[in-house]
Design a protein around this motif. Structure first.
Motif, PDB file in Angstrom:
ATOM      1  N   TRP A 169      13.636   0.908  -1.658  1.00 54.04           N
ATOM      2  CA  TRP A 169      13.096   0.936  -0.667  1.00 54.04           C
ATOM      3  C   TRP A 169      11.937   0.842   0.158  1.00 54.04           C
ATOM      4  CZ3 TRP A 169      17.346   2.500   2.119  1.00 54.04           C
ATOM      5  CH2 TRP A 169      18.965   2.913   1.202  1.00 54.04           C
ATOM      6  N   TYR A 170      11.485   0.381   1.295  1.00 49.66           N
ATOM      7  CA  TYR A 170      10.377  -0.208   1.968  1.00 49.66           C
ATOM      8  C   TYR A 170      10.181   0.213   3.741  1.00 49.66           C
ATOM      9  CZ  TYR A 170      11.748  -4.783   3.281  1.00 49.66           C
ATOM     10  OH  TYR A 170      12.212  -5.683   3.507  1.00 49.66           O
ATOM     11  N   ASN A 171       9.032   0.892   4.034  1.00 45.58           N
ATOM     12  CA  ASN A 171       8.850   0.606   5.420  1.00 45.58           C
ATOM     13  C   ASN A 171       8.268  -0.095   5.993  1.00 45.58           C
ATOM     14  OD1 ASN A 171       7.752   1.538   7.315  1.00 45.58           O
ATOM     15  ND2 ASN A 171       7.002   3.405   7.415  1.00 45.58           N
ATOM     16  N   ARG A 172       8.807  -1.311   6.718  1.00 41.38           N
ATOM     17  CA  ARG A 172       9.099  -2.445   6.602  1.00 41.38           C
ATOM     18  C   ARG A 172       7.464  -2.546   8.141  1.00 41.38           C
ATOM     19  NH1 ARG A 172      13.647  -6.368   7.484  1.00 41.38           N
ATOM     20  NH2 ARG A 172      14.757  -4.900   8.736  1.00 41.38           N
TER      21      ARG A 172
ATOM     22  N   PHE B   2       4.312  -2.131   6.343  1.00 43.44           N
ATOM     23  CA  PHE B   2       4.375  -3.785   5.021  1.00 43.44           C
ATOM     24  C   PHE B   2       4.144  -4.732   6.566  1.00 43.44           C
ATOM     25  CE2 PHE B   2       5.759  -4.146   0.263  1.00 43.44           C
ATOM     26  CZ  PHE B   2       6.012  -2.282   0.515  1.00 43.44           C
TER      27      PHE B   2
ATOM     28  N   PRO C 214       8.065  -6.878   0.272  1.00 42.29           N
ATOM     29  CA  PRO C 214       7.690  -6.848  -0.933  1.00 42.29           C
ATOM     30  C   PRO C 214       8.185  -7.554  -2.352  1.00 42.29           C
ATOM     31  CG  PRO C 214       9.271  -4.770  -0.259  1.00 42.29           C
ATOM     32  CD  PRO C 214       9.655  -5.767   0.915  1.00 42.29           C
TER      33      PRO C 214
ATOM     34  N   VAL D 276       4.089  -6.745  -6.527  1.00 39.90           N
ATOM     35  CA  VAL D 276       4.303  -4.800  -5.755  1.00 39.90           C
ATOM     36  C   VAL D 276       3.091  -4.319  -5.392  1.00 39.90           C
ATOM     37  CG1 VAL D 276       5.267  -2.712  -6.229  1.00 39.90           C
ATOM     38  CG2 VAL D 276       6.413  -4.877  -6.074  1.00 39.90           C
TER      39      VAL D 276
ATOM     40  N   LEU E  24       0.665  -2.525  -2.880  1.00 36.10           N
ATOM     41  CA  LEU E  24       0.810  -1.266  -2.476  1.00 36.10           C
ATOM     42  C   LEU E  24      -0.642  -0.662  -2.418  1.00 36.10           C
ATOM     43  CD1 LEU E  24       3.298   0.294  -4.616  1.00 36.10           C
ATOM     44  CD2 LEU E  24       3.104   0.477  -2.484  1.00 36.10           C
TER      45      LEU E  24
ATOM     46  N   SER F 261       1.149   5.074  -0.991  1.00 37.08           N
ATOM     47  CA  SER F 261       1.677   3.581  -0.753  1.00 37.08           C
ATOM     48  C   SER F 261       3.289   4.105  -1.447  1.00 37.08           C
ATOM     49  CB  SER F 261       1.381   2.862  -1.502  1.00 37.08           C
ATOM     50  OG  SER F 261       0.016   2.307  -0.919  1.00 37.08           O
ATOM     51  N   MET F 262       3.694   4.807  -2.586  1.00 37.02           N
ATOM     52  CA  MET F 262       4.812   4.819  -3.132  1.00 37.02           C
ATOM     53  C   MET F 262       5.013   6.514  -3.207  1.00 37.02           C
ATOM     54  SD  MET F 262       6.462   3.579  -6.633  1.00 37.02           S
ATOM     55  CE  MET F 262       6.920   1.935  -6.028  1.00 37.02           C
TER      56      MET F 262
ATOM     57  N   THR G 253       7.025   3.463   0.242  1.00 36.34           N
ATOM     58  CA  THR G 253       7.671   2.974  -0.446  1.00 36.34           C
ATOM     59  C   THR G 253       8.666   3.803  -1.140  1.00 36.34           C
ATOM     60  OG1 THR G 253       7.150   2.337  -2.145  1.00 36.34           O
ATOM     61  CG2 THR G 253       6.856   0.431  -0.581  1.00 36.34           C
TER      62      THR G 253
ATOM     63  N   TRP H 242      13.610   0.790   8.921  1.00 33.73           N
ATOM     64  CA  TRP H 242      13.404   0.729   6.763  1.00 33.73           C
ATOM     65  C   TRP H 242      14.655  -0.462   6.298  1.00 33.73           C
ATOM     66  CZ3 TRP H 242      18.500   1.334   5.362  1.00 33.73           C
ATOM     67  CH2 TRP H 242      19.266   1.836   5.765  1.00 33.73           C
TER      68      TRP H 242
END
Lengths: 306, 456, 255
Positions: free
Chosen positions: B167-170, B173, B181, B188, B192, B204-205, B285, B304
């Motif tokens: 999962w990532y926070n668009r 990014f 990603p 990655v 990050l 970052s994660m 993420t 997201w």
């Protein structure tokens, strides 16, 4: 007797205020959490000021968890536990302190050792014992041939009749929890402080042990009984593991179980606001008991008799 | 009920000789009360099902059960939420020993061996056959049912299966200058670090609580690294852990540890769910199960998205493995209850139910028919992130290292692994040491299990 | 015995379970941590409770209010209080954790074993203070006013009166509470540990009872769990016997 010692008074108040604050801080945060919406409760950093949704959340939580029935169950079970525990431990402590009989100390130690294992650790055997409470009887009947006798005479199967299954009943929820070593121990300590002269005097007046117990010891123990009632009530009310294992019927669960169901688990939404508000009304009866019972301490009942 | 309570409290205090007579009387009375009650029964046969899903998922379960009960009038399934997976298992074990067990139980995939070798279950295919239900076992998506296969058919019905995705926070990014990603861990990593260095985010994660599943076990599967010998235990009880011997796995742990030291990776810790770290916008993420769709969908206030798990540069990634629970049927129940159980299982496995269940919960649909139905509906066009899990699960040809695992008492060895890895987070051990220890202690458990079940 | 949880299969392995436990360094580390954790929280709880009880006994105004407030934590469901503590001190979002960090202390119970241990002690003490407090207040109330009056007439100041008269008279209760605190520390704290640290990090807060619960209940390794319970019981019994022998002599039962 008013003491004019300002320094000490201020110090004591300060200590108590600090103590009260320290002790209530987590509760305050629970309250804050219970008053937010689902979005707000997830934010970081966590707000120090409460929101406005406390009552809404309580209503949601109450309905979601079907708490009306659970509340009643908890009350019945808890009262049963308190009454049971008090009765048994008072009598046991009385016996241990005032009577000389063989194996007296062994009995005390056995009772005491049972303190050592909390419910959680002995849970599976306890379950077996309670779900099949007449098991030993059946076994006995088998061994001695009674069941055969009964079977051939009456045509009844003794086996089937002796199925005593307390799963999903109030008695099943109450009985395994009413033996209490800590209460027995407490009363034993207390009874040991009662002056011998009182006992002598009672005997001289012709009072038997039961009268001594009822008319002298019990009134003297009032503060301890009050204190213990609070402790036992809360203990019974907050029991989680035993009701969990023991009840499969949703109608027989206790309030604590309902609360646990509301606490979010990993794959689900973090509805902490609902869970925390539920925590408050689940906490209500114990809090009320505390408020009521602690007044007994100030009544000075303890002073009489000495 | 009032009477019962009073009678038994008296019982505790009165003396022993009367006890026998009272018990007898009580027993006979209760026994006689119970019999007519059961005979003059409701027309419906009750089927008890114990599960471990609470909160919102629990609500969906309730709806599922209500739908089933409403669709026919012979059986009534009663769903009981018995706590989490462990509590559920413990409750079932306790109940089983005194004949109070439910008919159906949901158990986690980790408990597979325990359930299978317990002698207490009726394999689902056997049940379905006996009850005359025709189930197309081939319709089950291979990686999903493959985990549960015994002699070619799954012994339990996969129920809530998921697999980890990235999962990532668009928004974050984009702010750091990336569209999405990277596909490899190396890319990655750069991203990050950039996110942190550019000040887009402090973290970052977020490390998931089940990182041993998503970042270690799945890592091994994706990169075709053996977790244990004998095809991860599928081929026999003599299996041994060998994940510590794989330089890739060790490297992965070292990488995570480095990220943690540099504060790129953050542990959520107790009292906070890592998902919250992600949905609140704190961490950019999050590697977690696809079932997080529900929580992230409702909680995240930003743009997201999700994508496949990264793989090492130069390695062709295999499929990931599943986690989640399956439905088992226990022995010792009546024929009517079994008929009800079979009907319920049939209902659950039907495409309509699977489509509905998957949409509601984010769990993967277990049959290809259901999957195709969702596809043709255009569901995945609207929600592309929902398809990632299935695509990842069915990617490529499964090897013996990516089918899942069959380790006895895997709960215990997994716990040990987490403990050892925590030693790495606290700086007390190196990654290799931790993995070596975990493997050694895990092997002790495997040997114990082997001894206990040697006769099988 | 090694058992299959369903009771279907049992192998009698004699003392193998015990041997395995005693030989494992992790187990020994648990024993060590459990012992000093128990003792510390027992002593701290009683000391604090005594302080509060004395203060409550002394002040006239607001006594009832203080009592009610200080007793409140006892009413909270253990499942909630554990979670609350974990949350409050969570290094990422916990308000209290952030407060500590703002003081310059790098607080992180997930990566620093000592922080985790401290947290567990604080949470246990917090939960159990009410128990000690209630009994101490009751005990202080039982001290005959006549004795205190007499001492006051003799010119003894309050603190002195406390140490020379009240304290010796409440020793039965203190003894009771010490034993109970040790028992509490040894057995009932696993709920808190489960919620707050789960025995981590890296087993730093893995007390004996938590291991018993984990192994028996969660892992269903009933054989090892039972063996651990036996060892734990033996330790508890030893502790108690020691306390009875050493301390009960100093306890005044008769006035």
């Amino acid at each position: 007797m008013i003491e004019r010692n300002l320094g000490l008074t201020i110090f004591c108040h300060a200590v108590l205020l600090l103590g009260a604050a320290a002790v209530c801080l987590p509760l305050y945060f629970a309250f804050v959490a219970g008053s937010l919406t689902l979005q707000e409760v997830q934010q970081t950093p966590f707000p120090w000021v409460p929101g406005t949704h406390f009552l809404d959340n309580i209503a949601t939580a109450w309905n979601q968890g079907n708490f009306s029935r659970l509340y009643i169950n908890s009350l019945i079970v808890t009262v049963g536990i308190v009454v049971g525990k008090l009765t048994i431990s008072l009598i046991a402590a009385f016996a241990i302190t005032y009577f000389r009989f063989p194996f007296r100390m062994t009995a005390f130690w056995l009772i005491f050792v049972s303190l050592m294992l909390p419910v959680e650790v002995r849970i599976i055997p306890t379950y077996e014992a309670v779900a099949d409470a007449a098991g030993p009887l059946r076994w006995f009947a088998d061994i001695t041939g009674i069941s055969w006798l009964v079977g051939s005479v009456t045509g009844y199967q003794l086996e089937a009749a002796l199925q005593w299954n307390m799963v999903n009943t109030y008695s099943g929820l109450i009985l395994p929890l009413i033996a209490s070593a800590s209460a027995t121990f407490l009363f034993r300590q207390f009874f040991l402080t009662v002056p011998e002269e009182l006992c002598e005097a009672a005997r001289l007046d012709g009072a038997g042990p039961v009268k001594f117990f009822l008319d002298i010891l019990l009134p003297l123990s009032r503060a301890n009984i009050a204190a213990l009632s609070i402790i036992l009530f809360i203990y019974g009310w907050n029991q989680y593991l035993w009701p969990l294992l023991f009840t499969t019927d949703a109608e027989m669960q206790t309030a604590i179980l309902g609360l646990k169901h509301l606490v979010p688990v990993s794959d689900a939404e973090p509805a902490w606001n609902i869970a925390m508000s539920a925590a408050f009304f689940v906490m209500l009866p114990p809090a009320v008991i505390i408020l009521l019972m602690q007044r007994w301490f100030t009544k000075g009942l303890v002073d009489s008799g000495k | 009920m009032r009477e019962e309570t009073q009678m038994t409290i008296d019982f505790g205090i009165k003396n022993a000789p009367r006890k026998f007579a009272k018990t007898l009387a009580a027993g006979i009375a209760l026994g006689m009360l119970a019999l007519p009650g059961a005979a003059a029964a409701q027309e419906r046969v009750k089927v008890e099902w114990w599960h471990a899903l609470g909160g919102r998922l629990g609500e969906v379960v309730e709806k599922l059960v209500t739908d089933f009960n409403g669709s026919q009038d012979q059986y009534e399934v009663v769903a009981v939420h018995k706590g989490n997976y462990e509590e559920n298992m413990a409750a079932m074990v306790a109940a089983y020993r005194v004949g109070q067990q439910p008919t159906i139980i949901q158990a986690a995939e980790r408990g597979f061996m325990t359930m299978l070798n317990s002698g207490a279950v009726v394999p689902v295919p056997t049940l379905m056959e006996e009850q005359g239900h025709d189930v197309d076992w081939n319709d089950f998506i291979a990686p999903v049912s493959g985990f549960f296969l015994v002699d070619g058919v799954p012994a339990a019905l996969p129920f809530n299966s998921s697999t980890p995705i990235f999962w990532y926070n668009r928004d974050m990014f984009k702010e750091a200058g990336f569209d999405a990603p990277g596909e490899t861990w190396q890319e990655v990593e750069k991203q990050l670090y950039a996110i942190k260095e550019q000040g887009v985010s402090e973290c970052s994660m977020a490390l998931a609580n089940d990182f041993f599943w998503s970042l270690i076990e799945n890592y091994a599967a994706l990169h075709d690294q053996p977790y244990g010998t004998l095809a991860n235990g599928f081929d026999g009880l003599g299996t041994e852990f060998v994940f510590n011997k794989s330089p890739l796995v060790v490297g992965q742990l070292e990488r995570l540890s480095k990220w943690m030291d540099d504060e790129v990776l953050q542990i959520a810790g107790q009292g906070l769910s890592p998902e919250q770290l992600f949905t609140s916008g704190t961490c950019a993420t999050y590697v977690a199960s696809t079932a997080a769709h529900a929580g992230i969908g409702s909680g995240a206030q930003f743009d997201w998205s999700a994508t496949f798990l990264p793989h090492e540069e130069g390695v062709e990634p295999k499929n990931s493995t599943i986690g989640g629970g399956a439905l088992w049927v226990l022995q010792g129940k009546s024929d009517e209850e079994y008929a009800g159980a079979a009907a319920f299982i049939d209902f659950v496995a039907s495409p309509e139910t699977q489509v509905w269940w998957s949409k509601q919960t984010g769990y993967v649909p277990v049959t290809t028919t259901a999957y195709n139905a969702l596809k043709s509906e255009g569901y995945f066009k609207e929600n592309p992130t929902r398809e990632i899990a299935i695509l990842q699960l069915s990617r490529g040809e499964p090897t013996e290292n990516s089918r899942g695992f069959r380790f006895g008492n895997h709960n215990q060895s997994m716990q040990l692994l987490v403990e050892e890895i925590q030693g790495v987070w606290t700086g007390q051990k190196t990654a290799q040491e931790a993995l070596d220890n975990a493997a050694r202690r895990g092997n002790e458990i495997l040997r114990q299990y082997e001894r206990l079940h040697a006769s099988q | 015995m090694q058992v299959d949880p369903f009771g279907a299969r049992e192998i009698f392995v004699g003392f193998a379970n015990f041997a395995q436990l005693l030989g494992s360094p992790d187990y020994r580390q648990s024993v060590f941590f459990t012992l000093w954790f128990t003792v510390i929280q027992a002593v701290v709880t009683i000391a604090l409770a005594l302080l509060f009880a004395f203060a409550t006994d002394f002040v006239i105004r607001g006594r009832g209010l203080y009592k009610s407030v200080i007793l409140m934590p006892y009413a909270i469901a253990p499942v909630i209080s554990g979670v609350l503590w974990a949350f409050l001190f969570n290094p990422a979002v916990g308000p209290l954790a952030q407060f500590i960090q703002s003081l310059g202390i790098p607080w992180d119970p997930n990566r620093r074993p000592f922080d985790a241990q401290l947290l567990v002690i604080v949470a246990s003490v917090w939960k159990h203070i009410c128990y000690d407090y209630i009994f101490l207040v009751a005990a202080l109330l039982a001290v005959p006013q006549s004795l205190l009056e007499a001492a006051k007439l003799d010119g003894a100041r309050p603190v002195r009166r406390f140490f020379t008269i009240s304290l010796p008279l409440v020793t039965p209760t203190i003894f009771f509470l010490m034993v109970m605190n040790v028992v509490y520390g040894l057995f009932e704290t696993f709920g808190i540990i489960d919620a707050v640290t789960r025995g981590g990090p890296a087993g730093a807060t893995n007390t004996l009872v938590y291991k018993v619960y984990q192994d028996g209940f969660v892992q269903l390794n009933l054989g090892s769990s039972a063996a651990q319970s036996v060892i734990l019981m033996i330790i508890a019994i030893l502790f108690t016997v020691l306390q009875f022998r050493a301390l009960e002599r100093r306890v005044n039962y008769q006035v």
